[in-house]
Write an enzyme that holds these catalytic residues in place. Structure first.
Site, PDB file in Angstrom:
ATOM      1  N   THR A  10       0.832  -1.216   0.000  1.00 20.98           N
ATOM      2  CA  THR A  10       0.000   0.000   0.000  1.00 20.98           C
ATOM      3  C   THR A  10       0.863   1.261   0.000  1.00 20.98           C
ATOM      4  OG1 THR A  10      -1.659  -1.192   1.262  1.00 20.98           O
ATOM      5  CG2 THR A  10      -1.852   1.195   1.243  1.00 20.98           C
ATOM      6  N   LYS A  88       7.473   0.870  12.380  1.00 24.32           N
ATOM      7  CA  LYS A  88       7.473   1.129  13.836  1.00 24.32           C
ATOM      8  C   LYS A  88       7.785  -0.108  14.649  1.00 24.32           C
ATOM      9  CE  LYS A  88       3.324   0.450  12.028  1.00 24.32           C
ATOM     10  NZ  LYS A  88       2.219   0.990  11.287  1.00 24.32           N
ATOM     11  N   VAL A 115       5.289   7.124  13.126  1.00 18.32           N
ATOM     12  CA  VAL A 115       4.321   7.532  14.160  1.00 18.32           C
ATOM     13  C   VAL A 115       3.497   8.707  13.625  1.00 18.32           C
ATOM     14  CG1 VAL A 115       3.987   8.327  16.541  1.00 18.32           C
ATOM     15  CG2 VAL A 115       6.015   6.963  15.959  1.00 18.32           C
ATOM     16  N   GLY A 117       1.388   8.832  11.013  1.00 18.43           N
ATOM     17  CA  GLY A 117       1.080   8.883   9.579  1.00 18.43           C
ATOM     18  C   GLY A 117       1.617  10.127   8.915  1.00 18.43           C
ATOM     19  N   ILE A 119       1.406  13.215   9.784  1.00 20.64           N
ATOM     20  CA  ILE A 119       1.628  14.407  10.624  1.00 20.64           C
ATOM     21  C   ILE A 119       3.127  14.648  10.807  1.00 20.64           C
ATOM     22  CG2 ILE A 119       1.085  15.497  12.827  1.00 20.64           C
ATOM     23  CD1 ILE A 119      -1.123  13.308  13.155  1.00 20.64           C
ATOM     24  N   GLU A 173      -2.806  -3.089   9.852  1.00 17.78           N
ATOM     25  CA  GLU A 173      -1.558  -3.845   9.657  1.00 17.78           C
ATOM     26  C   GLU A 173      -1.858  -5.145   8.918  1.00 17.78           C
ATOM     27  OE1 GLU A 173       1.579  -2.588  10.758  1.00 17.78           O
ATOM     28  OE2 GLU A 173       0.167  -0.946  10.781  1.00 17.78           O
ATOM     29  N   ASP A 184       0.540  -1.987  17.885  1.00 23.39           N
ATOM     30  CA  ASP A 184       1.009  -0.929  16.986  1.00 23.39           C
ATOM     31  C   ASP A 184       1.140   0.392  17.757  1.00 23.39           C
ATOM     32  OD1 ASP A 184       1.254   0.125  14.038  1.00 23.39           O
ATOM     33  OD2 ASP A 184      -0.270   1.408  14.966  1.00 23.39           O
ATOM     34  N   LYS A 188       4.583   2.656  18.667  1.00 25.10           N
ATOM     35  CA  LYS A 188       4.647   4.092  18.354  1.00 25.10           C
ATOM     36  C   LYS A 188       4.907   4.909  19.617  1.00 25.10           C
ATOM     37  CE  LYS A 188       1.648   3.765  14.285  1.00 25.10           C
ATOM     38  NZ  LYS A 188       0.247   3.717  13.844  1.00 25.10           N
ATOM     39  N   GLY A 286      -2.835   5.135   5.977  1.00 24.05           N
ATOM     40  CA  GLY A 286      -3.323   5.130   4.602  1.00 24.05           C
ATOM     41  C   GLY A 286      -2.216   5.442   3.607  1.00 24.05           C
TER      42      GLY A 286
END
Ligand code: HSE
Length: 383
Positions: A10, A88, A115, A117, A119, A173, A184, A188, A286
């Site tokens: 992905t 991660k 961590v 995504g 941001i 995941e 997950d 993180k 995503g």
């Protein structure tokens, strides 16, 4: 910049598509077991073709998981190549080795995408270190569980149905147990805490509880309390030099920042002695958001940002979750065995509000009760 891309899943296909539109960063080799029409000339199953290619200066590791990602990363760094990764799980378990090796080799190990995504949170946090002392870190760092909790509460849909949607959207995941059991988020939190507080955190030391056993019946009680359930991570230095570090479902007030975080969004708040409260928010999972975070790392390398921005933590934190107390919601068929107000009965057991206790006490209590009721659910009740 010439790239060896490991993995075309992905996120890998996302970054490939983004970079195909640029002319300053070129993917010249892709490590992939499958063959994709039109990309066969780039694809190889032999990592040595990337490792031994002197033209490739940067490896993007998007195969995820522990091995061979760990070995491939170490080999790339030792070969003097930069590595940009979203991994991660691997990083949180090998952070000391990876960061030290990158520093010794004078190359970049960029993990922006690991961590939060999309941001741009971690690399900003690194810049705080010299200028402020951070007092706490908390937030939502798993998009899959946020989607599940948000949609279950707002739309009344079933857990499995929303999880399937998160998988379809490419948020979950490869093994979604890592999402719904809080693993997950735990990885993180270990990474973000090391950056925030300057000491490595072993993921296994974190008190972690997921959302696997939440039921629609629980949500009725959350609504009665005017609360919203979120999977919250939090860490903070304790007065004695230890660190509290917890991942647990938490009933936040309906007017809180976290309650307003919907779908796959993440939020992370840090409080500093000088800077006060800073809150970061954005898409946490995503294809495009995560590929964007990978590209941020690539662009910084290209723009000559120093690898020394990436701080090397000192030693390992002593994690102690016995400090601080909060009330808990518990739904179980077992007898709680601690002071509790019974809220009512569900078909999966009775719902209780437990008197305030530490996270260490609650997680130990739940571990004991699980021998009688493996499907119990609990959540902290925030102030
Ligand atoms: N499975 C992760 C999540 C992907 O849902 O947040 C992004 O790290």
């Amino acid at each position: 910049m010439k790239i060896g891309l490991l993995g075309l899943g992905t996120i890998g296909s996302g970054i490939y598509e983004h970079l195909a539109k640029r002319d300053d960063i070129e993917v010249v080799r892709i490590l992939e077991l499958l063959r994709h029409p039109g990309l066969e000339h780039l694809e190889t199953s032999d990592y040595n073709e990337i490792l031994n290619d002197p033209d490739i200066d940067t490896v993007i590791e998007l195969i995820g998981g522990m091995e061979p990602a760990h070995t491939f990363t170490v080999q790339a760094l030792k070969a003097g190549k930069n590595v940009v990764s979203a991994n991660k799980l691997m990083l949180s378990h090998h952070m000391e080795e990876i960061l030290t090796l990158a520093r010794e080799m004078g190359v970049h190990y960029r993990y922006d995408a690991s961590v939060g995504g999309s941001i741009p949170f971690l690399y900003n946090l690194m810049r705080y270190r010299g200028a402020d002392r951070l007092l706490s870190l908390s937030g939502i760092v798993n998009g899959t569980t946020n989607l599940i909790l948000d949609v279950m509460q707002r739309e009344g849909r079933d857990f499995d149905d929303v999880l399937a949607e998160a998988q379809k959207l490419g948020y979950a995941e490869a093994n979604p147990a890592a999402d719904i059991d809080g693993i997950d988020a735990e990885c993180k939190l270990a990474i973000a805490s090391a950056v925030a507080f300057g000491q490595y955190v072993r993921p296994d030391d974190i008190a972690t509880e997921g959302i696997r056993h939440i039921q629609a019946a629980d949500i009725i009680y959350f609504k009665e309390m005017d609360r919203v359930c979120r999977l919250i991570v939090r860490s903070a230095p304790n007065a004695d030099g230890s660190l509290s570090a917890v991942v647990e479902p938490t009933l936040v007030t309906a007017d809180s920042t976290e309650a307003a975080v919907h779908m796959n969004m993440n939020t992370i708040s840090v409080v500093g002695e000088y800077c006060g409260l800073h809150t970061f928010q954005g898409q946490g999972a995503g294809k495009d958001p995560t590929a964007f975070a990978v590209e941020l790392g690539l662009r910084d390398i290209l723009d000559g940002v120093s690898p020394r921005l990436n701080p090397i933590p000192e030693g390992y934190a002593r994690v102690d979750n016995r400090q601080g107390r909060r009330a808990y919601y518990l739904r179980t068929t077992a007898h709680p065995g601690v002071p509790a107000e019974k809220l009512g009965e569900t078909e999966h057991g009775a719902a209780y509000r437990l008197e305030p206790m530490s996270a260490a006490e609650m997680h130990a209590l739940a571990a004991g009760l699980r021998e009688k009721d493996p499907r119990l659910f609990f959540a902290g009740i925030s102030e």
